[in-house]
Scaffold this motif. Structure first.
Motif, PDB file in Angstrom:
ATOM      1  N   GLU A  12       0.671  -1.143  -0.078  1.00  0.00           N
ATOM      2  CA  GLU A  12       0.124  -0.037   0.138  1.00  0.00           C
ATOM      3  C   GLU A  12       1.348   0.889  -0.014  1.00  0.00           C
ATOM      4  N   ALA A  13       2.047   1.000   0.180  1.00  0.00           N
ATOM      5  CA  ALA A  13       3.043   2.341   0.860  1.00  0.00           C
ATOM      6  C   ALA A  13       3.776   2.875  -0.457  1.00  0.00           C
TER       7      ALA A  13
ATOM      8  N   ASN B  51      -2.886   5.593  -3.259  1.00  0.00           N
ATOM      9  CA  ASN B  51      -4.322   6.522  -1.282  1.00  0.00           C
ATOM     10  C   ASN B  51      -4.078   8.149  -1.506  1.00  0.00           C
ATOM     11  N   LEU B  52      -5.059   8.571  -2.175  1.00  0.00           N
ATOM     12  CA  LEU B  52      -4.788   9.570  -2.513  1.00  0.00           C
ATOM     13  C   LEU B  52      -4.713  10.704  -0.879  1.00  0.00           C
ATOM     14  N   ALA B  53      -5.105   9.916   0.450  1.00  0.00           N
ATOM     15  CA  ALA B  53      -5.359  10.800   0.804  1.00  0.00           C
ATOM     16  C   ALA B  53      -3.630  10.711   1.603  1.00  0.00           C
ATOM     17  N   TYR B  54      -2.258  10.321   1.069  1.00  0.00           N
ATOM     18  CA  TYR B  54      -1.592  11.073   1.321  1.00  0.00           C
ATOM     19  C   TYR B  54      -0.358  10.608  -0.232  1.00  0.00           C
ATOM     20  N   TYR B  55      -1.113  11.772  -1.178  1.00  0.00           N
ATOM     21  CA  TYR B  55      -0.588  12.354  -2.388  1.00  0.00           C
ATOM     22  C   TYR B  55       0.584  13.956  -1.617  1.00  0.00           C
ATOM     23  N   VAL B  56       1.434  13.765  -2.693  1.00  0.00           N
ATOM     24  CA  VAL B  56       2.379  14.673  -2.669  1.00  0.00           C
ATOM     25  C   VAL B  56       2.588  15.533  -3.363  1.00  0.00           C
ATOM     26  N   GLU B  57       2.544  16.589  -3.511  1.00  0.00           N
ATOM     27  CA  GLU B  57       1.880  17.810  -4.434  1.00  0.00           C
ATOM     28  C   GLU B  57       3.254  17.857  -5.074  1.00  0.00           C
ATOM     29  N   ARG B  58       3.208  18.213  -6.321  1.00  0.00           N
ATOM     30  CA  ARG B  58       4.469  18.652  -6.906  1.00  0.00           C
ATOM     31  C   ARG B  58       4.333  20.167  -6.606  1.00  0.00           C
TER      32      ARG B  58
ATOM     33  N   ALA C 105       8.383  10.674   2.969  1.00  0.00           N
ATOM     34  CA  ALA C 105       7.923  10.904   4.748  1.00  0.00           C
ATOM     35  C   ALA C 105       6.610  10.674   4.232  1.00  0.00           C
ATOM     36  N   LYS C 106       5.861  10.746   3.305  1.00  0.00           N
ATOM     37  CA  LYS C 106       4.776  10.729   3.200  1.00  0.00           C
ATOM     38  C   LYS C 106       4.718   8.970   2.750  1.00  0.00           C
ATOM     39  N   LYS C 107       5.588   8.295   2.493  1.00  0.00           N
ATOM     40  CA  LYS C 107       5.085   6.912   2.733  1.00  0.00           C
ATOM     41  C   LYS C 107       5.815   5.871   3.980  1.00  0.00           C
ATOM     42  N   LEU C 108       6.533   6.623   4.498  1.00  0.00           N
ATOM     43  CA  LEU C 108       6.859   6.149   6.138  1.00  0.00           C
ATOM     44  C   LEU C 108       5.235   6.722   6.830  1.00  0.00           C
ATOM     45  N   GLU C 109       4.443   7.952   6.566  1.00  0.00           N
ATOM     46  CA  GLU C 109       3.371   7.961   7.176  1.00  0.00           C
ATOM     47  C   GLU C 109       2.457   6.707   6.957  1.00  0.00           C
TER      48      GLU C 109
END
Length: 283
Positions: A36-37, A45-52, A269-273
């Motif tokens: 998942e991560a 998972n869009l809750a952990y989307y990283v903006e560019r 950082a988002k993946k770890l979160e």
């Protein structure tokens, strides 16, 4: 000493790799979290989307949203390309706009995302199939906003907006199957709940030349119809690889945006979160 060989724990399972799970139950139970991560075979998972961000520190998603609808004096009926290398995240950006950014930050903007990924049965996609895909994508878009819940409600909403009489559920479903591209566009142009429409045709560059040409023609036909009745901002976005855009898309007819790269430390950082929250739910 050459006659002796050191025995190692992994030697016992080297012949049958599936048995390693018996020796590593903790890691085995963690596989879903890693999958998942790190998006191994699952959707982002869009809750952990990283903006560019561009070179000036501006969020690309916000820039793209603004330009799709206000780069011209009359933003209705414009067709754009979003280009980037294979695996750069074009689909993820589009999903973020359609499923999260618009509903949460611009609820009067309706994002409709068509997927033209080729099937095992055939490689090309024709106009009729594109229309059916648009109809299906519109159904999912309206359910996302809570406008409708069933296909009967979906077809009833469209037909009522177009001035047709109501019928029984069975008849509504039969009539709904006959809704064509013109009726869909007429509905979108007159439906007051949304004042901006974005149609995305994704995975064009996974198809053959005929389908690419069909998708281009389909996009231009939608744009032409929208310009004929400019009641609201109406844009079409075609995510394509750099090579596909250069070879198949004329710069004179298709303006484009280049997808900026992600900042790796923010992704990690988002993946770890995400992984941390996965384990926290399991406790």
């Amino acid at each position: 000493m050459d006659a002796f060989q050191r025995i190692r724990a992994l030697d016992a399972i080297s012949d049958e790799l599936e048995k390693w799970v018996a020796y590593n139950p903790l890691f085995y139970n963690s596989i879903p979290a890693f999958d998942e991560a790190f998006d191994r075979g699952v959707q982002l998972n869009l809750a952990y989307y990283v903006e560019r961000y561009d070179n000036q520190g501006r969020a690309f998603e916000i820039i793209l949203n603004n330009n799709l609808f206000s780069a011209h004096r009359n933003p209705t009926g414009k067709v754009y390309n979003l280009s980037g290398p294979v695996g750069s995240g074009k689909t993820s950006v589009c999903r973020y706009l359609v499923e999260k950014y618009f509903p949460e930050k611009n609820p009067t903007t309706l994002g409709i995302m068509i997927d033209v990924w080729p099937s095992e049965e055939k490689d090309d996609v024709n106009f009729k199939e594109l229309t059916n895909s648009l109809k299906e994508a519109l159904y999912h878009a309206l359910t996302r906003y809570g406008v409708i819940r069933t296909y009967a409600e979906f077809y009833t909403t469209i037909l009522k907006q177009l001035g047709f009489e109501t019928h029984s559920v069975d008849k509504i479903l039969r009539i709904g199957e006959q809704i064509d591209l013109f009726m869909i566009l007429e509905f979108l142009s007159s439906y007051e709940k949304f004042n901006r429409i974005l149609i995305i045709i994704d995975n064009i560059d996974e198809t053959n030349r005929d389908t690419i040409e069909n998708c281009k023609s389909f996009a231009l036909k939608i744009a032409k119809s929208a310009r004929a009745k400019p009641s609201k901002a109406f844009s079409i976005l075609l995510p394509v690889r750099e090579y596909t855009r250069t070879v198949f898309f004329s710069q004179a007819h298709f303006a484009h945006y280049d997808l900026p790269p992600l900042q790796e430390h923010k992704v990690i950082a988002k993946k770890l979160e995400q992984k941390y929250r996965y384990y926290k739910r399991k406790l």
